[in-house]
Motif scaffolding. Sequence first.
Motif, PDB file in Angstrom:
ATOM      1  N   GLU A 143      25.012   3.174  -4.352  1.00 10.62           N
ATOM      2  CA  GLU A 143      24.996   2.491  -3.231  1.00 10.62           C
ATOM      3  C   GLU A 143      24.147   3.291  -2.094  1.00 10.62           C
ATOM      4  N   CYS A 144      23.919   4.348  -1.679  1.00 15.21           N
ATOM      5  CA  CYS A 144      23.449   5.003  -0.662  1.00 15.21           C
ATOM      6  C   CYS A 144      22.048   5.101  -0.758  1.00 15.21           C
ATOM      7  N   THR A 145      21.343   4.347  -1.007  1.00 12.29           N
ATOM      8  CA  THR A 145      20.194   4.261  -1.706  1.00 12.29           C
ATOM      9  C   THR A 145      19.269   2.447  -1.263  1.00 12.29           C
ATOM     10  N   ASP A 146      18.174   2.556  -0.716  1.00 12.01           N
ATOM     11  CA  ASP A 146      17.395   0.855  -0.462  1.00 12.01           C
ATOM     12  C   ASP A 146      16.735   0.768  -1.501  1.00 12.01           C
ATOM     13  N   TRP A 147      16.821   1.453  -2.736  1.00 10.26           N
ATOM     14  CA  TRP A 147      15.747   1.869  -3.954  1.00 10.26           C
ATOM     15  C   TRP A 147      16.252   0.242  -4.387  1.00 10.26           C
ATOM     16  N   SER A 148      15.205  -0.384  -5.591  1.00 11.41           N
ATOM     17  CA  SER A 148      15.336  -1.695  -5.659  1.00 11.41           C
ATOM     18  C   SER A 148      16.516  -1.910  -6.670  1.00 11.41           C
ATOM     19  N   ARG A 149      17.053  -3.259  -7.055  1.00  9.02           N
ATOM     20  CA  ARG A 149      18.020  -3.507  -7.497  1.00  9.02           C
ATOM     21  C   ARG A 149      17.722  -4.316  -8.589  1.00  9.02           C
ATOM     22  N   THR A 150      16.191  -4.404  -8.848  1.00  8.03           N
ATOM     23  CA  THR A 150      15.684  -4.721  -9.662  1.00  8.03           C
ATOM     24  C   THR A 150      14.401  -5.127 -10.135  1.00  8.03           C
ATOM     25  N   PRO A 151      14.195  -3.879 -11.182  1.00 11.29           N
ATOM     26  CA  PRO A 151      13.561  -3.396 -11.525  1.00 11.29           C
ATOM     27  C   PRO A 151      12.564  -3.616 -12.916  1.00 11.29           C
ATOM     28  N   LEU A 152      11.914  -3.327 -12.835  1.00 14.96           N
ATOM     29  CA  LEU A 152      10.486  -3.481 -13.221  1.00 14.96           C
ATOM     30  C   LEU A 152      10.044  -3.688 -15.086  1.00 14.96           C
ATOM     31  N   LEU A 153      10.591  -3.456 -15.765  1.00 12.82           N
ATOM     32  CA  LEU A 153      10.717  -3.451 -17.277  1.00 12.82           C
ATOM     33  C   LEU A 153       9.505  -4.254 -18.483  1.00 12.82           C
ATOM     34  N   LEU A 154       8.777  -3.698 -19.382  1.00 12.08           N
ATOM     35  CA  LEU A 154       8.641  -4.049 -20.089  1.00 12.08           C
ATOM     36  C   LEU A 154       8.914  -4.827 -21.964  1.00 12.08           C
ATOM     37  N   ASP A 155       8.408  -4.756 -22.226  1.00 11.10           N
ATOM     38  CA  ASP A 155       8.938  -5.836 -23.178  1.00 11.10           C
ATOM     39  C   ASP A 155       9.449  -4.357 -24.140  1.00 11.10           C
ATOM     40  N   ARG A 185      11.027  11.374  -3.580  1.00  8.28           N
ATOM     41  CA  ARG A 185      12.283  10.751  -2.755  1.00  8.28           C
ATOM     42  C   ARG A 185      12.442   9.368  -2.390  1.00  8.28           C
ATOM     43  N   ALA A 186      11.414   8.684  -2.271  1.00 14.28           N
ATOM     44  CA  ALA A 186      10.721   7.908  -1.470  1.00 14.28           C
ATOM     45  C   ALA A 186       9.784   6.404  -2.195  1.00 14.28           C
ATOM     46  N   LEU A 187       9.650   6.589  -3.814  1.00 14.01           N
ATOM     47  CA  LEU A 187       9.677   6.024  -4.204  1.00 14.01           C
ATOM     48  C   LEU A 187       9.902   4.995  -5.516  1.00 14.01           C
ATOM     49  N   PRO A 188      11.565   5.443  -5.521  1.00 15.48           N
ATOM     50  CA  PRO A 188      12.303   4.506  -5.983  1.00 15.48           C
ATOM     51  C   PRO A 188      12.481   2.925  -5.496  1.00 15.48           C
ATOM     52  N   ARG A 189      12.210   3.363  -4.243  1.00 13.74           N
ATOM     53  CA  ARG A 189      12.538   1.811  -3.780  1.00 13.74           C
ATOM     54  C   ARG A 189      11.436   0.725  -3.917  1.00 13.74           C
ATOM     55  N   TYR A 190      10.457   1.568  -4.459  1.00 15.46           N
ATOM     56  CA  TYR A 190       9.146  -0.216  -4.554  1.00 15.46           C
ATOM     57  C   TYR A 190       9.260  -0.020  -6.534  1.00 15.46           C
ATOM     58  N   THR A 191      10.140   0.504  -7.207  1.00 16.36           N
ATOM     59  CA  THR A 191      10.539  -0.549  -8.830  1.00 16.36           C
ATOM     60  C   THR A 191      10.263  -1.533  -9.070  1.00 16.36           C
ATOM     61  N   ASP A 192       9.967  -2.165  -8.183  1.00 17.00           N
ATOM     62  CA  ASP A 192      10.431  -3.777  -8.044  1.00 17.00           C
ATOM     63  C   ASP A 192       8.783  -4.495  -8.581  1.00 17.00           C
ATOM     64  N   GLY A 202       7.288   7.940   3.347  1.00 15.18           N
ATOM     65  CA  GLY A 202       8.217   6.961   2.559  1.00 15.18           C
ATOM     66  C   GLY A 202       9.933   7.091   3.644  1.00 15.18           C
ATOM     67  N   PHE A 203       9.782   8.057   3.759  1.00 14.77           N
ATOM     68  CA  PHE A 203      11.453   9.293   4.367  1.00 14.77           C
ATOM     69  C   PHE A 203      11.513   8.675   6.491  1.00 14.77           C
ATOM     70  N   PRO A 204      12.281   7.762   6.359  1.00  8.30           N
ATOM     71  CA  PRO A 204      12.525   7.394   8.015  1.00  8.30           C
ATOM     72  C   PRO A 204      11.516   8.513   8.734  1.00  8.30           C
ATOM     73  N   LEU A 205      10.966   7.793  10.001  1.00  6.73           N
ATOM     74  CA  LEU A 205      10.379   8.585  11.260  1.00  6.73           C
ATOM     75  C   LEU A 205      11.460   9.089  11.983  1.00  6.73           C
ATOM     76  N   GLY A 206      10.719   9.953  12.332  1.00  8.23           N
ATOM     77  CA  GLY A 206      11.494  11.226  12.875  1.00  8.23           C
ATOM     78  C   GLY A 206      11.424  11.110  14.956  1.00  8.23           C
ATOM     79  N   SER A 207      11.173  11.860  15.399  1.00 10.06           N
ATOM     80  CA  SER A 207      11.109  12.074  16.765  1.00 10.06           C
ATOM     81  C   SER A 207       9.530  12.010  16.734  1.00 10.06           C
ATOM     82  N   PRO A 247       0.888  -1.280  -0.272  1.00 12.70           N
ATOM     83  CA  PRO A 247      -0.137  -0.349  -0.171  1.00 12.70           C
ATOM     84  C   PRO A 247       0.555   1.244  -0.054  1.00 12.70           C
ATOM     85  N   ILE A 248       2.014   1.142   0.065  1.00 14.30           N
ATOM     86  CA  ILE A 248       2.724   2.316   0.558  1.00 14.30           C
ATOM     87  C   ILE A 248       3.099   2.450  -0.747  1.00 14.30           C
TER      88      ILE A 248
END
Length: 1313
Positions: free
Chosen positions: A1196-1208, A1135-1142, A1260-1265, A1115-1116
């Motif tokens: 390398e400094c991100t948590d973005w997906s390393r297996t991106p979903l691509l179409l034909d 800035r957070a959405l590319p994490r879910y490109t898989d 989608g960012f880290p939680l603060g205080s 859902p995120i």
Amino acid sequence: MRLKYSKTLLEAQGSESPIAGISWSPNNIKLAIATCDRVVLLFDHNGVRRDKFSTKPADPQAGRKSYVITSIVFSDNSELLGIAQSDNMVFVYRVGSDWNGKKVICNKFPLSGSPLHLLPVENGFCTGTSDGKIRSLDCKSNKSSSLWTAGACCISLVRGSEGTIASGHVDGTIYLNGRLLLRYALPPSALILLPPYLIVGSCDGRVAVYEAQRGVLIRNIEPQLPVDRRDLIAAAPSPSGQTVAFGIFDGCLIGEVKDSGGVELSTFSIPNLYAARALAWSGDGTKLAIGSQTGAVIQLEAVLRRWVWRDSVEVQHVSPKQLILTRLANDSPPLTVTTKHAPDIFNVRFIGNDWYAVCRTASTLILCDIARGLTSEIAWSGSGERIYAAVGGACLLHRAGELSVVEYGLDKILHTVRTERVNPHVLSVRINEGTSERERDRKHLAYLLDRQTIAVVDLTTGVQLGQWWHEARVDWLELNESGQLLLLRDTRRRLLLLRFDTGEKEIIASGVGFVQWIENSDAVVAQTPTHLLVWYTAWDTGSVDMAECGGGIAVEVTARKVIFEGGQMPYLQLDEHRLAFNNALRNGDLTGCAKYLDGVSSNADVGPLWRQLAERALADEDVQLAAKCYREIGDEARTFYLEKTVELATEEGNGDSTAGLNSPVIRARLAIFAGDLSTAEDYYVKKANRPELAINMYKQFNRWTDAIALAERTNRPAVTGLKQQHMDYLTSTGRLGEAGAALAAVGDFQGAVRFWLKGGRARRAANLLLQHPQLLRDNDIVDSVHTQLIQEEWWEMAGEISERMGDTKAAVEYYAKGNNFARAVQLAREACPEEVTRLEGMWGNWLVSSRQAGAAVPHLIEAGETRAALTAAIKAHHYKRALQIVQVIEDKDSIREQCEQLGDHFISIQEWDTAERVLSSCGMAERCVRAYNTAGKVADGLRLAAQHLSEEETRNIYLPLVKQLRQEGQLRKAEQIYIGLGEADEAISMYKEASQYEAMLRLVAAHRSSLLEATRRHVAQALHASGDLRAAENYYIQAGDWKSAIQMYRSAGQWEGAERVARAHAPSSVQQQVALQWAAALGGAPAARLLAARGLAALGARWALQAQRCGLISPIAITLLMALHVPQIATRAARALPRYTDITVADIVYYACGVAVRAEGSSGVREAFVLLNRSLDLAEAADDDSAHLLDFTDFECTDWSRTPLLLDSACLKGSALEEIREWVLSVSMDQAVEQTLPVDTRSLYSSSVGAEEACCVLTGFPLGSRLVTFTNGRCANREWWSRAVNASRNGGTVAALLNHITFWCGPADYSHI
């Protein structure tokens, strides 16, 4: 110079009690003070009184008060103390150089006048008297002699550093070595001679400096003194000559003498001292003693500066030119260092455990050996040198590739060589070590020119004694004490000895770790891993003692002991007696050697030592000792001869055997003993004039020819008798051969022949007949010689005589019997040609028996013996010639053995055609076939077998061979044999058993082509069963059965393999079916992604909907997609959405996110560039199906997906694609924009969330205080949630977004804020 009070040695008296004299001993140990009471007090260096004695009058009857002491002085060696007395007497006391001696009067010198002054000179003293005479007092002869006489009383007497003497007299005259130098205006009471200057002082307080040789005044100096106290009473120069002191009233004048002759005088006041009558400097110049008119003696310290080096050495700067080095441990005497060539010493440093010092001046170096008390001042400028202070008693200086050798005590460089090898282990210097009286000034240096070349130099002459190259690198070397032997060790741990007298180099031990010369000897100790080796004399390397080490490691040799570390024994005691013997022998103490050998027990084997001593004694002409040595070893003959020689020498010397040894007769006997008869002849004939003794000598040694020759020169009448005696001697002793030679020499040929025949010398007799043809006319002699030649089987000589006598046939036979076939054949060709063939055969057979088979071949061919020639050629290894002989022999069966040998040879040198031809010609083809097989030439063997062997013979050869080859794994060769034998099925079966399917299929295709497809399926099924699916696939495809390959992978669950085979070989419908089956196996979201990636969009959508319904799509991701349309939080979500490109189409997501970030303006250019550039890369990868080639280094400094979903194909197309491509290109040219993502304090991108961490459900960012919590436990950052809530009051997209989050997470719980 700085003076300061040190100590009062004697207190002043209440009345006038003048000190008569003061003197320091040159060795700086004693201070002698003579008082007015005629008593001498002796003090030590520290000012402590150690002794006291009273003097004696010249005439005991005159009384003790009949004289006073006028002067006192020590001798140069500090042993003697001279005391001058007013009663015309000089007494010399032996007081010793230390405090152990006993005082005795050793010399008395009565004089004509009172001796007023004393000086030490060589062999004694020198004195000046009241009658103006200067006399020398020789303590060795106890005689005095006059040096010169002046006309007035001598009031001052001084000596210069070069041994010159100057005297000053009351009339003002000053003499230098007996020559009147000048006349001074006043009596020169204070006189100092410091060549080239003479310094004069008198009662007017003026100091005059003169040139010492010419008496020319250089300058006058007038010190500032009170008018009534200007008397210069006494004067004394310091030992270095740099400082002078004058005694004045209540003190002294101190001054430095400059090189120009100037003296800068300053006053040192001593209140209440009164007149300073006597001055004396200590031997090291650090103390000045002053004696006064009142009897006081004060000691002053004269030191410029004092400092201590590392609590071991004290340095006292006496003057700029002089310093004193004192070991604080008092383990050596103080050392005085003085520069002779520079104004000052400005640097001192210590090396070698502080036993050596290096003093530097502006132009010199002073090298000091404190232990031995030696210094060397050499010219030296600059710095950067490396100094090795203790290398064999010398100091080595290395700079700029040059090595200089300095001997301590000599003010010069001995020698300089060029070398870069300056490790002390490969440098050895020996300077006058172990030298005897006969061997003086022996100095050598051994060093390395390079790693393998040793050079030795005589440092005295500068001549290089030699160079020696060694095959390995040298890592240690050392000369012996005499400099005649060199030990060296190489990196292979071999120990070698080099002798300079012969230049020979010998390896004497291997595996050597420790080696050392034994002090004061030519003995060597070395240690190998197993033993300790001791050579008690290195001159005899074969004589070595071996001892067990007890597991210890030798570290040094000291006090005749080898010291070990570790192991079972601490040390090994060496044989001191053998060392003493060898040392005495080396030093020429032959008597000591004999005493040592006499004291050795009878069980010891000292025979070689006695013989060695005997040879040395003879070399030193000690005949009696040599006789004793030979007696000890039981050599009675030599003992008798030498004792008889001593007896004759005593007679010749009239009772003096030593003088008798110089007699020519005795010298001749000694030469005979040494085996030198020609020298003995010279002594007898030329020096003793007794040629008859020389003739008898030659007769005794049976050298008759020399005796006769000498008689012909000296006593011709005796020649005839000598010749007859010679002949009688030869015949009586059966030496008929020599007798015949003697007769032949005088022309009696017939007599010579008779003697030779009688003595069995027929050959010599025959030679004489052939040399003198006239003897051939005597038939009796010829027959006798011929007969004896035949009896003794001198066939060749008999043949030559027969040829000379004309009997040609007999000559041929004799030549043949004597194996001189060349001469026999030559003579037969001329005289009897029918015998030539027989002789050639005999010649060939003889050559074969004589191991000259090669030379025999042409002779055997000439004789027609071709088979024998063939055998000889093979025996001589002339195989080419043997091959030619084989070709001409028709009966091959008769030469089967020779052909076999010849064939084996050609096989060994791999001349297969020749070997095949030779062996086949004689029916031995089978041997060649087997040779082909052994050499691996199976095809050639089969070919030859097919030509010459039957089928049964061929199978008997090859079937065992093929079985062996199969066992050895040489299947290729086995295949050749099977095919050659027509057994293709056997070869196929062989490969099947070995699972070598490629080779099996190759043979099936060649020999059973109809079964090829079935065989391939069979192979594929076998590989499938064994689990080798990839290989099975290959054979299924070769057989055209791709369906079986797909089914194989499906059954194994390897869908990638099934899909790969379908894409490569099946139609598209099959490919789609395989993809659907794979997706069915996966299910859910993975199935959707799989189908979308394969271009099955409709099917992919259905799978995605199914995944959403099952809650598999996060859902995120949906929330962030919606947030992109909310301006207040769009850039945050982007800035957070590319994490879910898989699970979202990657190229579109990166594009949308980049556009949103770019909308921020200049602050978002950097991140927008990275996002949009990535979208371009993803679009290109989708079009080219190259997603696997994408690089994720920049992310390398991100948590973005390393297996991106691509179409034909790429979803980013058209104008949008072109617009961002141009924008990315323009930004990439801007140097001010960094092309990487920024990182925070975590070194991570700002939106990165840890694997186990929750993120904000809104951005989608880290939680603060500060958080907002929802009923399902999820949270949102309060700041951004507040922004969204405020924006939602106007409705629109943001309200829909909040409704979605409420639906997903439940209502916000504000009670926890």
